[in-house]
Design an enzyme around this catalytic site. Structure first.
Site, short mmCIF file in Angstrom:
data_model
loop_
_atom_site.label_atom_id
_atom_site.label_comp_id
_atom_site.label_asym_id
_atom_site.label_seq_id
_atom_site.Cartn_x
_atom_site.Cartn_y
_atom_site.Cartn_z
N GLU B 51 59.32 -14.01 -53.12
CA GLU B 51 60.32 -12.96 -52.93
C GLU B 51 60.10 -12.15 -51.65
O GLU B 51 61.05 -11.60 -51.09
CB GLU B 51 60.37 -12.03 -54.13
CG GLU B 51 60.96 -12.65 -55.40
CD GLU B 51 59.91 -13.35 -56.25
OE1 GLU B 51 58.76 -13.53 -55.78
OE2 GLU B 51 60.23 -13.70 -57.41
N PHE B 113 57.71 -6.71 -71.30
CA PHE B 113 57.35 -7.85 -70.47
C PHE B 113 58.10 -7.78 -69.13
O PHE B 113 59.30 -7.60 -69.10
CB PHE B 113 57.70 -9.16 -71.20
CG PHE B 113 57.41 -10.38 -70.36
CD1 PHE B 113 56.11 -10.67 -69.95
CD2 PHE B 113 58.43 -11.23 -69.97
CE1 PHE B 113 55.84 -11.78 -69.17
CE2 PHE B 113 58.17 -12.34 -69.18
CZ PHE B 113 56.87 -12.62 -68.78
N GLN B 114 57.35 -7.89 -68.07
CA GLN B 114 57.87 -7.83 -66.70
C GLN B 114 58.61 -6.53 -66.40
O GLN B 114 59.60 -6.52 -65.67
CB GLN B 114 58.75 -9.05 -66.40
CG GLN B 114 57.91 -10.32 -66.40
CD GLN B 114 58.61 -11.53 -65.82
OE1 GLN B 114 59.84 -11.64 -65.91
NE2 GLN B 114 57.85 -12.42 -65.22
N LYS B 163 68.83 -5.48 -67.56
CA LYS B 163 69.51 -6.73 -67.94
C LYS B 163 70.78 -6.49 -68.75
O LYS B 163 71.78 -7.17 -68.57
CB LYS B 163 68.55 -7.62 -68.73
CG LYS B 163 69.14 -8.99 -69.03
CD LYS B 163 68.11 -9.97 -69.56
CE LYS B 163 68.76 -11.35 -69.71
NZ LYS B 163 67.79 -12.35 -70.18
N MET B 481 44.15 -10.60 -32.48
CA MET B 481 44.24 -9.17 -32.16
C MET B 481 43.06 -8.41 -32.75
O MET B 481 42.52 -7.49 -32.13
CB MET B 481 45.57 -8.61 -32.67
CG MET B 481 45.86 -7.23 -32.18
SD MET B 481 45.82 -7.10 -30.37
CE MET B 481 47.54 -7.26 -29.96
C1 LIG Z 1 49.92 -8.33 -43.61
C2 LIG Z 1 48.98 -7.92 -42.55
N1 LIG Z 1 47.65 -7.93 -42.76
C3 LIG Z 1 46.80 -7.58 -41.77
C4 LIG Z 1 47.27 -7.18 -40.55
C5 LIG Z 1 46.29 -6.76 -39.45
N2 LIG Z 1 46.39 -7.68 -38.30
C6 LIG Z 1 47.10 -7.40 -37.19
S1 LIG Z 1 47.10 -8.63 -36.07
C7 LIG Z 1 46.10 -9.57 -37.03
C8 LIG Z 1 45.67 -10.95 -36.60
C9 LIG Z 1 46.80 -11.91 -36.55
O1 LIG Z 1 46.29 -13.21 -36.34
P1 LIG Z 1 47.23 -14.36 -35.85
O2 LIG Z 1 48.45 -14.43 -36.68
O3 LIG Z 1 46.45 -15.62 -35.73
O4 LIG Z 1 47.71 -13.85 -34.43
P2 LIG Z 1 46.89 -13.69 -33.06
O5 LIG Z 1 46.54 -12.26 -32.93
O6 LIG Z 1 45.70 -14.57 -33.14
O7 LIG Z 1 47.86 -14.12 -32.02
C10 LIG Z 1 45.77 -8.90 -38.22
C11 LIG Z 1 44.89 -9.44 -39.27
C12 LIG Z 1 48.67 -7.15 -40.38
N3 LIG Z 1 49.25 -6.74 -39.26
N4 LIG Z 1 49.51 -7.55 -41.37
#
Ligand SMILES: Cc1ncc(C[n+]2csc(CCOP(=O)(O)OP(=O)(O)O)c2C)c(N)n1
Ligand SMILES: [Mg+2]
Lengths: 163, 573
Positions: B51, B113-114, B163, B481
């Protein structure tokens, strides 16, 4: 600075929780809160007191205004206004104390609304500072239970908060 | 007089709002609605695999078209799964309506439930929400929800549907509501003429003006007016991450994106400006850096539809509350009539300084021979191969910033990313929503090997509906990042930012019935991309291995002003 914000809002389920939620979500404090329907049953009047500098209060009022159910609001503390709070307080009142307490209640224009041989239940109306002062003069040792309604307020003179 | 069940009224009400496509996943509490969808066949439903993806699809659809995206989910886990998607839309002011099932009214509050208190759970991340108590309320509630979602500062609106209110056995009189009346919601405010006049006067006196344009220009369909204003004033323009494309990124007056990973010239121009014209932008912390040190020289004109955005973080000298479209229209009108003209000499000197900053070429990067391909090269090649014309969505991380920096967006709504919430997992489902909205257009999702795995299951949805999204996986074998911050602030202690056991993405997408390609050498990249985009009706996943140690620059120095940036691993301002 302490502020009194008065809100006219739709009398709908969920409206109150949105207002309260907004305060906790954005890290603002609510010191007191009262709410009840107005003469028009579709509208509720909510009064709350909070604290903050001008900038913070401006954000609070803007954010409140964005809530769909908020019809109008005013920061009463910005102008002349009347504020009142109701307090019900149970006091130990036996022996020599009994007369002394009665005198203090009279001075504060309170009313004794219930009695037992050992207790007085007192009703007091005024601004919050007056209620504080009363509790102080009675002295903590005599106070058994305190119930305060929270602040209600209304603008002085021609100022009206209505649709 | 027509008698309809709640479920039938719901479909009819969606039709009345012009809804053609919705995104969802069935379950017990919404089965009456699913049955009505089946019988009516007027509203096309896309079945996702999670979802969260339904919400992101609706979001992508809304961002690409400006229409309201619609989500349908069952009570409990179905509804809670949409929360990240709702929060994503909320932060970026995207119009969305979420229909969430609920247990029957008589069970509400009994931990049935749910059962989840979805109004409570969603409250902080919706513009508004409704609980329907009786089927007869449905037509009006739907109308109100669409109205609220799509007016003022846009945003998601949730409707909780127990519902019993959609029970096919209970029939009610249906009349199509003609208009909404809501006495406490009046979103259309006109920008004050006096304030606009003041702003125009200030702009005419400016010696070093800059336009700082945000997502509000995109969401407010005002990019044509923005272009006129930029032309009229002859001044530089910088766009926020959310505002990219509202003004063509490759045009001469564009100094690129501003903020944390903005260009040197954009941030320097902001810092040195004497008048900042902020349009539909909200002085987000990723833009301003330290508010106390933010552009202390400048007079700030702030145009925004949301009064609460004005003077929230940075005090506006000339606030103008109104829709960007109306305010810019009025402003252009006044500019057309005024006898004053901009100070051409000052402007020329201003541009000379900007050219100097541009001369730094902050986006240039080294490509050492014989070493791994750079992520920047991937985005530049993508731009070239797609003629800079594709719809591009992204996930969150370095790849997102590289895309924002190197893909020069030409049009509003062309660039779709989660700016406010920064939601990894957004890219693929958002691209799918865009592809549904624009079946004949090229839609690309630029992602990372971390982010793509947050909603990878949607590859299955793509096959079911033949959504030929092109996935560009900039594979740096790391949560890039995060790793960059650890390099810079934690003495290279890479705590849990390295992805071990990456799947063989090519095999994986093949298993899902799509085309996979792996590229390791830059020499092969362009040809491979050409091949990828030539496969018009197939989803292609390009797994592109890049230098795992690259950083995104420029990067602002935390706690400082806009002029303070790290420009490369060895250089700072
Ligand atoms: C749902 C979620 N969890 C954690 C983060 C923190 N976060 C920001 S960038 C990143 C790394 C992303 O890795 P990737 O998709 O491989 O991209 P890259 O930076 O390597 O290009 C994380 C963990 C986030 N933005 N969103
Ligand atoms: Mg990565």
């Amino acid at each position: 600075m302490r502020r009194i914000i008065s809100i006219l809002m739709e009398n709908e389920p969920g409206a109150l929780s949105r207002i309260v939620g907004l305060f906790s979500q954005r890290g603002y404090n609510i010191d007191t809160l009262t709410v009840a329907p107005t003469d028009d049953e579709t509208l509720s009047r909510l009064t709350l007191t909070t604290r903050g500098d001008d900038r913070k209060i401006e954000q609070i009022t803007k954010q409140l205004n964005k809530l769909i159910e908020v019809a109008k609001l005013v920061d009463l503390s910005e102008g002349a206004h009347v504020e009142r709070e109701l307090m019900l307080v149970k006091l130990k009142a036996s022996g020599v104390q009994r007369a002394e307490i009665k005198r203090t209640v009279d001075i504060f224009r309170g009313q004794i609304i219930d009695v037992t041989p050992a207790l007085y239940t007192v009703q007091l109306v005024g601004d919050s500072a007056k209620l504080d002062a009363f509790v102080d003069s009675i002295g903590g040792a005599s106070v058994v239970e305190v119930v305060r309604s929270g602040v209600s307020g209304i603008g002085r003179g021609d100022k009206v908060l209505a649709l | 007089m027509e008698l309809l069940s709640g479920a039938d009224m719901l479909i009819r009400s969606l039709e009345a709002e012009g809804v053609e496509q919705i995104f969802g996943y069935p379950g017990g509490s919404v089965l009456h609605i699913y049955d009505a969808l089946y019988r009516h066949k007027t509203v096309e439903h896309f079945l996702v695999r999670h979802e969260q993806a339904a919400a992101h699809m609706a979001d992508g659809y809304a961002r690409a078209t400006g229409k309201v995206g619609v989500v349908l989910a069952t009570s409990g886990p179905g509804a809670t799964n949409t929360i990240t998607g709702i929060a994503t839309a909320y932060m970026d002011s995207i119009p969305m309506v979420i229909l969430s099932g609920q247990v029957p009214g008589h069970l509400v509050g009994e931990d049935a439930f749910q059962e989840t208190d979805m109004l409570g759970v969603s409250r902080p991340v919706v513009k508004h929400s409704f609980a329907v108590k009786c089927a007869s309320e449905i037509p009006e509630t739907i109308k109100k929800a669409f109205y609220i979602a799509s007016t003022g500062r846009k945003g998601p609106v949730l409707i909780d549907l127990p519902k019993n209110v959609t029970n096919p056995a209970d029939l009610f009189e249906y009349t199509k509501p003609e208009k909404v009346v809501m006495r406490s919601y009046n979103p259309v405010s006109r920008g004050h003429a006096g304030q606009i006049k003041k702003a125009v006067d200030e702009i005419m006196r400016a010696k070093r003006p800059i336009i700082y344009s945000g997502g509000g220009v995109v969401q407010g369909n005002s990019s044509d007016l923005l272009v006129q204003l930029v032309e009229k004033l002859g001044c530089p323009i910088t766009c926020t991450l959310m505002g990219l494309g509202a003004y063509p990124g490759d045009a001469k007056q564009s100094v690129g994106m501003l903020g944390m990973h903005g260009t040197y010239e954009a941030n320097m121009a902001m810092h040195n400006a004497d008048v900042i014209i902020a349009i539909g932008a909200r002085f987000d912390d990723r833009v301003t850096n330290n508010p106390a040190k933010f552009c202390t020289e400048a007079t700030i004109i702030h145009i925004d539809i949301d009064p609460a955005s004005i003077s929230k973080t940075i005090t506006a000298d000339i606030p103008i509350v109104g829709s960007v479209q109306q305010v810019l229209g009025d402003m252009l009108g006044q500019l057309g009539r005024t006898k004053d003209s901009v100070d051409a000499e000052a402007l020329e000197a201003w541009w000379a300084r900007i050219e100097e900053w541009r001369g730094k070429q902050c986006l240039s990067y080294d490509v050492p021979v014989g070493e791994k391909m750079k992520p920047q090269q991937v985005v530049e090649t993508l731009w070239k191969v797609t003629n800079g014309d594709a719809y591009v969505t992204s996930d969150v991380g370095q790849h997102q910033m590289f895309t924002a920096q190197y893909y020069k967006f030409k049009r509003p709504r062309q660039w779709i990313n989660s700016g406010g919430l920064g939601t990894m997992g957004f890219g693929l489902p958002a691209a799918m929503g865009v592809q549904v909205a624009c079946p004949d257009k090229t839609v690309v999702c630029v992602t990372g090997e971390g982010s793509i795995q947050m909603n990878i299951q949607e590859l299955s949805t793509c096959l079911q509906y033949r959504l030929p999204v092109k996935i560009i996986n900039i594979n740096n074998q790391a949560l890039g990042m995060v790793k960059q911050w650890q390099d810079m602030q934690y003495d290279k202690r890479h705590s849990h930012s390295y992805m071990e056991s990456l799947p063989d993405f090519v095999k994986l997408v093949e298993a899902y019935g799509h085309v996979g390609m792996r590229v390791d050498d830059f020499a092969d990249l362009e040809a491979a991309m050409e091949e990828c985009f030539a496969l018009k009706d197939r989803l292609v996943f390009m797994d592109i291995y890049v230098d795992p140690n690259e950083h995104v620059y420029p990067m602002s120095i935390a706690g400082e002003s806009m002029k303070d940036m790290i420009l490369s691993k060895t250089e700072r301002t």
